[in-house]
Design a protein around this motif. Sequence first.
Motif, PDB file in Angstrom:
ATOM      1  N   LEU A 125       8.449  -8.169   4.047  1.00  0.00           N
ATOM      2  CA  LEU A 125       7.058  -8.578   4.239  1.00  0.00           C
ATOM      3  C   LEU A 125       6.396  -7.862   5.415  1.00  0.00           C
ATOM      4  N   SER A 126       7.199  -7.234   6.265  1.00  0.00           N
ATOM      5  CA  SER A 126       6.608  -6.470   7.361  1.00  0.00           C
ATOM      6  C   SER A 126       5.823  -5.265   6.868  1.00  0.00           C
ATOM      7  N   PHE A 127       6.060  -4.869   5.609  1.00  0.00           N
ATOM      8  CA  PHE A 127       5.372  -3.723   5.037  1.00  0.00           C
ATOM      9  C   PHE A 127       4.326  -4.155   4.009  1.00  0.00           C
TER      10      PHE A 127
ATOM     11  N   SER B  99       0.805  -1.223   0.000  1.00  0.00           N
ATOM     12  CA  SER B  99       0.000   0.000   0.000  1.00  0.00           C
ATOM     13  C   SER B  99       0.833   1.266   0.000  1.00  0.00           C
ATOM     14  N   ILE B 100       2.165   1.121  -0.032  1.00  0.00           N
ATOM     15  CA  ILE B 100       3.034   2.293  -0.079  1.00  0.00           C
ATOM     16  C   ILE B 100       3.734   2.329  -1.438  1.00  0.00           C
ATOM     17  N   PRO B 101       3.972   3.512  -1.992  1.00  0.00           N
ATOM     18  CA  PRO B 101       4.497   3.599  -3.352  1.00  0.00           C
ATOM     19  C   PRO B 101       6.005   3.389  -3.466  1.00  0.00           C
TER      20      PRO B 101
ATOM     21  N   ARG C 225      -0.890  -9.795   3.542  1.00  0.00           N
ATOM     22  CA  ARG C 225      -1.184 -10.986   2.766  1.00  0.00           C
ATOM     23  C   ARG C 225      -2.644 -10.960   2.317  1.00  0.00           C
ATOM     24  N   VAL C 226      -2.884 -11.371   1.076  1.00  0.00           N
ATOM     25  CA  VAL C 226      -4.241 -11.387   0.538  1.00  0.00           C
ATOM     26  C   VAL C 226      -4.584 -12.771   0.005  1.00  0.00           C
TER      27      VAL C 226
ATOM     28  N   GLY D 142      17.384  -0.400  -6.807  1.00  0.00           N
ATOM     29  CA  GLY D 142      17.084   0.903  -7.387  1.00  0.00           C
ATOM     30  C   GLY D 142      15.649   1.001  -7.878  1.00  0.00           C
ATOM     31  N   ARG D 143      14.874  -0.057  -7.639  1.00  0.00           N
ATOM     32  CA  ARG D 143      13.485  -0.071  -8.075  1.00  0.00           C
ATOM     33  C   ARG D 143      12.572  -0.163  -6.858  1.00  0.00           C
ATOM     34  N   HIS D 144      11.315   0.242  -7.036  1.00  0.00           N
ATOM     35  CA  HIS D 144      10.297   0.149  -5.996  1.00  0.00           C
ATOM     36  C   HIS D 144       9.103  -0.643  -6.535  1.00  0.00           C
ATOM     37  N   THR D 145       8.342  -1.209  -5.617  1.00  0.00           N
ATOM     38  CA  THR D 145       7.194  -2.000  -6.055  1.00  0.00           C
ATOM     39  C   THR D 145       6.081  -1.124  -6.609  1.00  0.00           C
ATOM     40  N   GLY D 146       5.886   0.039  -5.983  1.00  0.00           N
ATOM     41  CA  GLY D 146       4.672   0.785  -6.250  1.00  0.00           C
ATOM     42  C   GLY D 146       3.525   0.110  -5.513  1.00  0.00           C
TER      43      GLY D 146
END
Length: 466
Positions: free
Chosen positions: A460-462, A407-409, A465-466, A425-429
């Motif tokens: 995984l702390s951030f 849920s964080i960009p 799970r769905v 150097g990349r983020h999940t979005g």
Amino acid sequence: MKLVESIMTKNPCYTVGKKIAVKGLMLHSVGCPQPRASAFINSWNRVDYTRACVHGFIDALDGTIYQTLPWNHRGWHCGSGKNGSGNDTHIGVEMCESACTTYTGGATFKVADGKLEEARACAKRSYDAAVELFAMLCGKFGLDPLADGVIVSHAEGHKRGIASNHGDSEHLWRQLGLPYSMDGFRKNVKAALGGSVAESSSASDADSKRMQTAELKNLSDADVIAKVGTLFSVDQREGGILASVSLAQFILESGYGKSELAQNANNVFGMKKNLSGNTWGGSAWDGVSVYGKQKQEYVDGKYVTVTADFRKYSCVEDSIADHSAYLLGAVDGKKLRYEGLKGCTDYQKAVQIIKDGGYATSPDYVEKLCTIIERWELTKWDVKDAVSVADGGGMANGDCPFLVKVSIPDLNIRKGAGTNTGKTGRHTGVGVFTVVEVRQGKGSEMGWGRLKSGAGWIALSFCERV
């Protein structure tokens, strides 16, 4: 013994075909509510299932054993530790578990109301079949069941430094209140092989090997803490409640294990027969044994004497396990009564959660517990990584693959499992992602997940799970 050959020929572990010199046997429990061996075989016998493969499954409904790898093939069943991997030396066998359980995180589970005996029956069938199978394998490979390191559980393998950090198979027997132990299992295998040593299945024989409060009666307070401290560390690993908090409750409520209730019922937390109408899964109490005594309670601004039935346990370990199961599973309406306690790393906050949940009526309960923790420096018994991928985080390799929601960009993707590894150097979005592997690592109590895309690892702390 009913043994069915059902080799998983499509699983990459089989097609790799690496052989081992069998030096031992490792007993596992699947850690999920699936009694049928066929469910695992159908799921794992795929060319793309690169995460695990064991030598056999034991069906919990009828005790049938399904051989899924040639016995001398190298399996992928236990991970590794500081001293190597049991995959290189041990055959791995999984016991399936009752469908009546619900895992609440790691090695902790609840049993559906009225289903305890059904769950126990499944575990007993699997245990009995495992004894026969391990006896056969010991004979086949010339192994001594009682020799050091020959027959181990996954949990024992971790302690020996040859397996990842899991609680099976002991967690299953303990939470179901069964009189089984790995020492007893080894002795039963020896007897089935033709030896003269056997362990009775009676609770009294099994429990004689576990701690009794009589052992604490003549010890100093400091010696009592030293003797029982590790029990609370183990309990924290399995459930996620700070050892220092549970240990302080033990000291306060049992007088260092020397109270009447403790000495006569192994009840070291004053657990009543019924608690606020609650029921919860994973209880270590047999549901029958009670001890009646008078108790002081704080009611309407004053202490009054009441007579109540209290739970009687066969050993201290069961008292600790049942107490933790209650704190983790008791509800107030639809909400957990002690929500936020699991995984809380601040003892002051944890104690307040317990008080606010209605555990104690004493107005100075929080102050008393914190004073005990600080006086005896009980935080030294806390396990820093207890709420981890294997023990209580609820996300573990056995669950893979699974989906997580971010849920964080700007969640960093790293090259490895830990903040001590480099950033890609990349983020999940923001979005939903597939995790195909979980490992422990610095900077994330819930572990690190490897993304299916191959982009790297995320904390995984951030995630949710769905």
